[in-house]
Design an enzyme around this catalytic site. Structure first.
Site, PDB file in Angstrom:
ATOM      1  N   LYS A   1       4.749  -1.337   0.017  1.00 61.22           N
ATOM      2  CA  LYS A   1       5.837  -1.933   0.807  1.00 61.22           C
ATOM      3  C   LYS A   1       7.009  -0.979   0.755  1.00 61.22           C
ATOM      4  O   LYS A   1       7.170  -0.225  -0.201  1.00 61.22           O
ATOM      5  CB  LYS A   1       6.252  -3.275   0.200  1.00 61.22           C
ATOM      6  CG  LYS A   1       6.957  -4.181   1.181  1.00 61.22           C
ATOM      7  CD  LYS A   1       5.948  -4.945   2.017  1.00 61.22           C
ATOM      8  CE  LYS A   1       6.616  -5.738   3.114  1.00 61.22           C
ATOM      9  NZ  LYS A   1       5.643  -6.663   3.741  1.00 61.22           N
TER      10      LYS A   1
ATOM     11  N   ASP B   1       8.015  -5.289   9.324  1.00 57.26           N
ATOM     12  CA  ASP B   1       8.252  -6.513   8.542  1.00 57.26           C
ATOM     13  C   ASP B   1       9.580  -7.038   9.087  1.00 57.26           C
ATOM     14  O   ASP B   1       9.966  -6.681  10.218  1.00 57.26           O
ATOM     15  CB  ASP B   1       8.300  -6.187   7.034  1.00 57.26           C
ATOM     16  CG  ASP B   1       8.230  -7.427   6.147  1.00 57.26           C
ATOM     17  OD1 ASP B   1       7.122  -7.954   5.940  1.00 57.26           O
ATOM     18  OD2 ASP B   1       9.289  -7.903   5.674  1.00 57.26           O
TER      19      ASP B   1
HETATM   20  O1  2IT Z   1       3.786  -8.637   4.986  1.00 59.09           O
HETATM   21  C1  2IT Z   1       2.940  -8.069   5.704  1.00 59.09           C
HETATM   22  O2  2IT Z   1       1.726  -8.216   5.517  1.00 59.09           O
HETATM   23  C2  2IT Z   1       3.411  -7.198   6.784  1.00 59.09           C
HETATM   24  N1  2IT Z   1       4.622  -7.063   6.930  1.00 59.09           N
HETATM   25  C3  2IT Z   1       2.452  -6.445   7.648  1.00 59.09           C
HETATM   26  C4  2IT Z   1       1.962  -5.221   6.979  1.00 59.09           C
HETATM   27  C5  2IT Z   1       1.126  -4.297   7.818  1.00 59.09           C
HETATM   28  O3  2IT Z   1       0.837  -3.206   7.315  1.00 59.09           O
HETATM   29  O4  2IT Z   1       0.770  -4.628   8.956  1.00 59.09           O
END
Ligand code: 2IT
Length: 444
Positions: A125, A165
């Site tokens: 993340k 996100d």
């Molecule tokens: O919290 C999540 O799973 C997302 N923000 C999507 C992450 C992604 O790599 O598509």
């Protein structure tokens, strides 16, 4: 033998002032403790210490110029948590509440979520404390370009694949990808959530919300019930809430609320027309972070400064941000007869709210299972990019539907005691085992 209290107090000592991170880890450890203690291979290899420690954390300075010619400074992060199952994968969040602790909690959750999707993706993340609210398009672009100028060194289609996100949607992914392409001279699947004409997948924008509704449909079916005809409360008004309201309508349910930082909308008639869905997107793209204008536009009610959990509904979908649904909210929902709580935001409910919900026996599913459809379609975008072809909406939606059904079945398999399904336990154990086993096979 691992003991919950001593493990958690060591973790807190090593990670001071990161309450969200501690909360996310505690929930997983509580679920998997027996599984770990009963397996000598896990016990003998310090699996819990290893899985809770991120592989690496990158932080960097982001300098950019605002529209008045002033210099602005923000902090950027990428937490590369675990790549046992595949390249690091997870979104970028741009929000003033972002701290390292926030991104560690999100990165940790992402490991197990990605494992549940059955696709080969590790967990990561990233993001920044940058606040998009009130910024012009040009300011957003300059910030994104400055952010990617730093981040590009650490990512790649086989290394780490960021996505959106909160605060990072198609527009931001465009600016970020544009800068990556300038710096690296490569057109590659390094980000997901890309625009349709430059490598994006159909259904990716809708995927998180669609997936949440597919999951809720399975929960209802497992309880000999059905989604059709249900009254639903949704919080948030972003990409995730948008997908939820559209698929809920398609499958015959009625969403009556959305919300923003300014309060919530109650639309008795249901948020069930293309015009209303398009209006949600318009509100989002205005960068003002308010839902109030919806009330005037469609003759609905607006309740300033309040949350939608006071409305009597059959299903609740918290779809905004962590810890948005607290103990008082849970009590209101349950006393008004809610039948299912479908956590759609990451860690959308506080620990005491979850404890209360579990004791009340109202079926509750955790975010890492419910919202996994988003990253699952990101995984499908990576496959399409690698094959240099693209699937139709029907093909992607069908795969998403199947993946969500499989995630639901995995939760039942690991979380059912025969009479009741503990979806938290089920999701955590199913997600954990696959990653832990891969880590053992890979050595240390
Ligand atoms: O919290 C999540 O799973 C997302 N923000 C999507 C992450 C992604 O790599 O598509």
């Amino acid at each position: 033998m691992y003991h919950l209290n001593s493990f958690m107090s060591d973790l807190e000592r090593k990670n001071p002032a990161q309450p969200e991170f501690i909360q996310a880890v505690q929930e997983v450890i509580e679920s998997v403790l027996d599984v770990v203690n009963e397996n000598p291979a896990y016990l003998g290899t310090r699996i819990l210490e290893r899985i809770t420690e991120p592989d690496r954390i990158i932080t960097f300075k982001v300098e950019w110029e605002d529209d008045n010619g002033g210099v602005q400074v923000n902090r950027g992060y990428r937490v590369q948590y675990n790549n046992a199952l595949g390249p690091y994968k997870g979104g970028l969040r741009f929000h003033p509440s972002v701290t390292l602790g926030t991104l560690k909690f999100l990165g940790f959750e992402q490991i197990f979520k990605n494992s549940l999707t059955t696709l080969p993706m590790g967990g990561a993340k990233g993001g920044s404390d940058f606040n998009p609210k009130g910024k012009s398009d040009n300011e957003i672009m300059r910030f994104c370009k400055a952010f990617m100028t730093e981040l590009n060194r650490y990512i790649g289609p086989e290394i780490d694949v960021p996505a959106g996100d909160i605060g990072v949607g198609a527009r931001e992914i465009g600016f970020l990808y544009g800068q990556y392409k300038k710096l690296r001279i490569e057109h590659t699947g390094v980000l997901t959530g890309k625009g349709r004409s430059w490598g994006g997948s159909l259904i990716r924008p809708e995927a998180t919300g669609f997936g949440a509704i597919y999951f809720a449909r399975e929960m209802a079916a497992h309880a000999n019930d059905k989604l059709e005809g249900k009254r639903i409360a949704v919080s948030g008004f972003g990409n995730v809430a948008w997908g939820v309201v559209m698929k809920a309508s398609e499958l015959g349910a009625k969403v009556v609320t959305i919300s923003g930082p300014d309060g919530y909308i109650y639309d008795e008639k249901g948020i069930n027309t293309q015009k209303k869905w398009d209006y949600m997107l318009k509100l989002r793209s205005s960068n003002n972070d308010v839902v109030e204008p919806y009330a005037k536009e469609f003759g609905a009610k607006f309740y300033p400064g309040r949350k939608p959990w006071e409305v009597a509904v059959d299903m609740a979908f918290p779809s905004a941000i962590q810890n948005e649904l607290n103990l008082d909210d849970a009590k209101k929902l349950i006393s008004n007869g809610v039948k299912y709580i479908v956590e759609t935001s990451n860690m959308g409910c506080t620990s005491d709210a979850i404890e209360y919900i579990q004791r009340s026996k109202v079926p509750f599913a955790p975010g890492k299972a419910v919202n996994a459809g988003g990253v699952a379609v990101s995984g499908l975008e990576m496959s399409q990019n690698a094959m240099k072809l693209s699937w139709t909406s029907e093909e992607v939606d069908e795969k998403l539907n199947r993946i969500m059904t499989e995630i639901h079945n995995a939760c039942v398999k690991e979380g059912s005691d025969g009479s009741r399904v503990d979806y938290i336990k089920g999701a955590n154990i199913a997600g954990f085992k696959k990653v832990a086993d891969a880590m053992l096979e890979l050595g240390y």
